[in-house]
Write a protein that holds these residues in place. Sequence first.
Motif, short mmCIF file in Angstrom:
data_model
loop_
_atom_site.label_atom_id
_atom_site.label_comp_id
_atom_site.label_asym_id
_atom_site.label_seq_id
_atom_site.Cartn_x
_atom_site.Cartn_y
_atom_site.Cartn_z
N ALA A 30 35.93 37.96 43.77
CA ALA A 30 35.08 38.47 44.85
C ALA A 30 33.80 38.49 44.12
O ALA A 30 33.76 39.43 43.03
CB ALA A 30 35.47 39.67 45.72
N ALA A 56 39.59 47.68 45.65
CA ALA A 56 40.52 48.23 44.84
C ALA A 56 40.54 47.31 43.48
O ALA A 56 41.24 46.78 42.96
CB ALA A 56 41.70 48.19 45.42
N VAL A 57 39.07 47.49 42.96
CA VAL A 57 38.84 46.64 41.74
C VAL A 57 39.18 46.95 40.47
O VAL A 57 38.86 46.73 39.13
CB VAL A 57 37.44 46.02 41.90
N GLY A 58 39.86 48.33 40.34
CA GLY A 58 40.28 48.91 39.15
C GLY A 58 39.19 49.41 38.12
O GLY A 58 38.05 49.64 38.48
N PHE A 105 47.74 58.55 26.14
CA PHE A 105 49.24 58.13 26.36
C PHE A 105 49.27 56.41 26.10
O PHE A 105 50.44 56.24 25.92
CB PHE A 105 49.53 58.40 27.91
N ILE A 106 48.46 55.85 26.60
CA ILE A 106 48.36 54.19 26.22
C ILE A 106 48.54 53.75 24.73
O ILE A 106 49.25 53.17 24.20
CB ILE A 106 47.33 53.62 26.83
N GLY A 231 41.96 53.87 44.14
CA GLY A 231 42.38 53.68 42.64
C GLY A 231 41.46 53.83 42.00
O GLY A 231 40.50 54.70 42.05
N ASP A 232 41.61 53.13 40.68
CA ASP A 232 40.78 53.46 39.26
C ASP A 232 39.43 53.32 39.49
O ASP A 232 38.60 53.83 38.53
CB ASP A 232 41.37 52.45 38.22
N ILE A 249 45.27 57.00 37.14
CA ILE A 249 46.42 56.86 37.12
C ILE A 249 47.21 56.38 38.29
O ILE A 249 46.83 56.34 39.29
CB ILE A 249 47.19 58.13 36.41
N ARG A 250 48.73 55.86 37.93
CA ARG A 250 49.30 55.19 38.97
C ARG A 250 49.23 56.11 40.19
O ARG A 250 49.09 55.69 41.56
CB ARG A 250 50.46 55.04 38.55
C1 LIG Z 1 48.62 49.82 29.16
C2 LIG Z 1 48.62 50.89 30.39
C3 LIG Z 1 49.54 51.47 30.93
C4 LIG Z 1 49.63 52.37 32.04
N1 LIG Z 1 50.73 53.19 32.20
C5 LIG Z 1 50.55 54.11 33.08
C6 LIG Z 1 51.88 54.83 33.32
O1 LIG Z 1 52.66 54.96 32.72
N2 LIG Z 1 51.49 55.80 34.46
C7 LIG Z 1 50.81 56.09 35.03
O2 LIG Z 1 50.73 56.75 36.09
N3 LIG Z 1 49.57 55.06 35.24
C8 LIG Z 1 49.67 54.04 33.99
N4 LIG Z 1 48.59 53.25 33.90
C9 LIG Z 1 47.38 53.51 34.92
C10 LIG Z 1 47.50 52.50 36.24
O3 LIG Z 1 47.93 51.10 35.54
C11 LIG Z 1 46.35 52.40 36.99
O4 LIG Z 1 45.83 53.67 37.27
C12 LIG Z 1 46.68 51.56 38.05
O5 LIG Z 1 47.02 50.26 37.80
C13 LIG Z 1 45.23 51.51 39.12
O6 LIG Z 1 45.64 50.75 40.11
P1 LIG Z 1 44.33 49.88 40.64
O7 LIG Z 1 44.87 49.28 42.03
O8 LIG Z 1 43.23 50.92 41.17
O9 LIG Z 1 43.80 49.01 39.67
P2 LIG Z 1 44.45 47.84 38.80
O10 LIG Z 1 45.83 47.82 38.68
O11 LIG Z 1 43.74 47.66 37.60
O12 LIG Z 1 44.18 46.70 39.74
C14 LIG Z 1 42.76 46.22 40.14
C15 LIG Z 1 42.79 44.49 40.36
O13 LIG Z 1 41.41 44.23 40.90
C16 LIG Z 1 41.25 42.94 40.07
N5 LIG Z 1 39.75 42.63 40.13
C17 LIG Z 1 38.77 43.34 39.54
N6 LIG Z 1 37.52 42.90 40.18
C18 LIG Z 1 37.83 42.07 41.29
C19 LIG Z 1 36.94 41.10 41.74
N7 LIG Z 1 35.61 41.24 41.58
N8 LIG Z 1 37.71 40.22 42.71
C20 LIG Z 1 38.73 40.06 42.75
N9 LIG Z 1 39.88 41.13 41.95
C21 LIG Z 1 38.99 41.88 41.13
C22 LIG Z 1 41.60 43.08 38.62
O14 LIG Z 1 41.71 41.90 38.07
C23 LIG Z 1 43.16 43.92 38.86
O15 LIG Z 1 44.07 43.15 39.37
C24 LIG Z 1 48.49 52.46 32.66
C25 LIG Z 1 47.23 51.65 32.54
C26 LIG Z 1 47.46 50.74 31.43
C27 LIG Z 1 46.28 49.77 31.22
#
Ligand SMILES: Cc1cc2nc3c(=O)[nH]c(=O)nc-3n(C[C@H](O)[C@H](O)[C@H](O)COP(=O)(O)OP(=O)(O)OC[C@H]3O[C@@H](n4cnc5c(N)ncnc54)[C@H](O)[C@@H]3O)c2cc1C
Length: 403
Positions: A30, A56-58, A105-106, A231-232, A249-250
């Motif tokens: 996007a 929900a772009v993390g 933790f990571i 989310g993040d 976190i998740r």
């Molecule tokens: C190595 C690692 C291990 C982890 N282990 C744990 C654990 O054991 N327990 C725990 O609770 N949490 C853990 N976490 C944290 C957890 O993974 C995140 O909190 C969670 O994934 C957040 O979800 P989200 O959907 O907000 O973001 P994300 O999972 O990061 O998803 C966001 C998505 O949006 C996409 N995106 C971004 N910008 C755009 C755009 N402009 N257009 C289209 N797409 C876009 C990204 O590519 C990504 O795919 C870990 C994180 C990492 C990095």
Amino acid sequence: MVAGLATADSITNPDEMFSKAGINLVKARATGVDRQGKMVALSDGGEAPYDKLLLAVGASAIVPQIEGADLRGVFTLRDVPDAEAMVHFLQERQPKKLVFIGAGFISFETATLLAASKPDGYDVNVIGRRAHPLPFMLDTEFGTRLQEYLAQKGLGMKMGEDAVRIGGQDGLVSSVDLANGESLDADMVVVSVGARPNVELAEEIGLETGPLGIKVNQFLETSDPDILAAGDCVEKEHFVTKKPVAGRIRGPAVIQGRLAAKRLAGHSISFPGVLNSMAVKLFDKYAGATGLTEGQAQDVEGIETVSAVVDSRSKHGMIEGMKPWTLKLVFRKDTEKLIGGQILSDSHPPVKTIDTVSALILGEKTTGDLTTFMCAGHPDCSSEPSLEPIAIAGEQALQKSKK
Ligand SMILES: Cc1cc2nc3c(=O)[nH]c(=O)nc-3n(C[C@H](O)[C@H](O)[C@H](O)COP(=O)(O)OP(=O)(O)OC[C@H]3O[C@@H](n4cnc5c(N)ncnc54)[C@H](O)[C@@H]3O)c2cc1C
């Protein structure tokens, strides 16, 4: 993936999952949003119209501004391509000396999984700015115990140290220099010093943001009520302090995703705030935490606390295979309310007990309430009822707070 325990396919959802659920999956970035015309611009030249939009772009890994951070062999770990790049480097270059910068933790999970995957193959060091591992999860007494255990397992640690420079030869990483003048040899460096929310798109389209993420109300609506965020990428509120917090976190991400869907379906369910509940496995030891540590409560929030540390066990004492675990509960001194919990365990994963502590915090239970906490029990999978640690911790804290 990095330690060979999973493949990219096993940790990503297949495309059919979306089509079967009636979701049209578009694989593009996007790149912009026309809020008046209600249209999302895509990197493949397409557009996607919307009535309501969810961001929900993390988050993205923070790369510290130190010399050498751009050398080959220096990695951050955030997504599948990052993990694939690390796997490729490990296979191609066969590095021996691995240095991890960051003590969260990571960093520790990746370091210990790699160390365990080749017990004589890697020389692993973790550098952390704070005095002990997992400083945002564990207080000193638990962090120090964990550090002793990890050292016994052969993990190198430089705690209370800052990495100030990454050295290289011919563009490839070769060392990490510490603020104390020491230098560690390094064939590969993994930097895990936190993440920053992806707020660029939200900023570009004029949504309200802060340093911890996109600002949302309790229903996850941004400053534009037709755009939600979850989310993040979102700034959250800590359930105990009521202050803004990252909460990347998740658990919060999944629940915010669900709540956003509920809001779009017409419900009005509020997000309760976060406790940042976490669980980690390092070699054969588990750590879990929820809410505030005693250090955070006292030193950062200025909250006077009472705490109790209780040793427990996985089975009744007479049953073979019994293993120890330890619980710490932290209470506010003024209201006697539970505000945090930590577990260090040699036996079962502490997740469900930490979730119980988390539920008790969300229920605003006090020391007195916990003294009557009744648990299911069985000789083979719980401690003796009289040693039930949550009730005993409540009892101990009650006695202390009356002094
Ligand atoms: C190595 C690692 C291990 C982890 N282990 C744990 C654990 O054991 N327990 C725990 O609770 N949490 C853990 N976490 C944290 C957890 O993974 C995140 O909190 C969670 O994934 C957040 O979800 P989200 O959907 O907000 O973001 P994300 O999972 O990061 O998803 C966001 C998505 O949006 C996409 N995106 C971004 N910008 C755009 C755009 N402009 N257009 C289209 N797409 C876009 C990204 O590519 C990504 O795919 C870990 C994180 C990492 C990095």
